[in-house]
Design an enzyme around this catalytic site. Structure first.
Site, PDB file in Angstrom:
ATOM      1  CG  HIS A  78      38.652  37.502  39.778  1.00 13.85           C
ATOM      2  ND1 HIS A  78      38.602  36.187  39.999  1.00 13.85           N
ATOM      3  CD2 HIS A  78      37.455  38.326  40.158  1.00 13.85           C
ATOM      4  CE1 HIS A  78      37.441  35.989  40.704  1.00 13.85           C
ATOM      5  NE2 HIS A  78      36.875  37.220  40.709  1.00 13.85           N
ATOM      6  CD  GLU A  79      37.600  41.907  40.529  1.00  9.10           C
ATOM      7  OE1 GLU A  79      36.385  42.321  40.153  1.00  9.10           O
ATOM      8  OE2 GLU A  79      37.639  41.450  41.395  1.00  9.10           O
TER       9      GLU A  79
END
Length: 196
Positions: A78-79
């Site tokens: 996600h990051e």
């Protein structure tokens, strides 16, 4: 009145703290001073300032919670999605920090390398929205499903898009108009509550 180590790059710190109020900056310096005192230091190092900034922005580290390997991987993808978009889009702020260390309510975060600006262009705003949504997109690409981890990202993207249309006259269809008043009401008729 807080002694800084010679290594501290104030310009770099200013980029990490862009948009912070004077009170936020005071909190960062006070937190850094406390961290320095805990280890018996006499001057505030850049590492102490960085940790203090992370604490003020994201909250303290969540050390007591056990996070599964799968959760760590989902957070990492996600990051990285945010970070890739930030590095590749031409008008996006580049990445200052990427972490999967849980802080406050966040499982991780990507901190953009921003500067205080009075004027932001539409392409820059479009890229801000794309960066905010890129974390969810990365989850979909890697796992073929999505999680609840993008809630804050959606709020950021929606806030930017709403302001583009209602405050900054950046709607192609509505034209160059401001639909929101200073109180946040639309068209002067009270707060919009949606269809009844």
């Amino acid at each position: 009145n807080k002694p800084l180590a010679e290594e501290v790059d104030v310009a770099q710190l200013a980029k990490r703290t862009a948009g912070m109020s004077g009170a936020d900056l005071a909190n960062v310096l006070n937190e850094a001073a406390l961290l320095t005192a805990r280890i018996g230091g006499n001057v505030i190092t850049y590492d102490a300032l960085e940790e203090a900034t992370d604490r003020v922005v994201g909250g303290p580290r969540r050390q007591g919670k056990i996070i599964s390997e799968h959760e760590k991987k989902v957070t990492a993808y996600h990051e990285v999605g945010h970070a890739l978009a930030a590095q590749l889009l031409p008008h996006a702020n580049r990445v200052a920090k990427l972490t999967v260390v849980p802080r406050g309510r966040a499982a991780g975060y990507m901190m953009p390398d921003a500067e205080d600006r009075l004027h932001i262009t539409r392409p820059a705003l479009d890229d801000m929205i794309a960066v905010a949504l890129a974390g969810r997109a990365a989850e979909e690409v890697v796992y073929g499903e999505v999680t609840t981890g993008a809630q804050n990202d959606f709020q950021q993207a929606t806030n930017i898009a709403r302001r583009m249309v209602t405050e900054w006259g950046m709607s192609g269809r509505l034209g160059k108009v401001a639909l929101a008043t200073d109180e946040g009401n639309f068209l002067g008729g009270g707060a919009y509550r949606g269809p009844s």
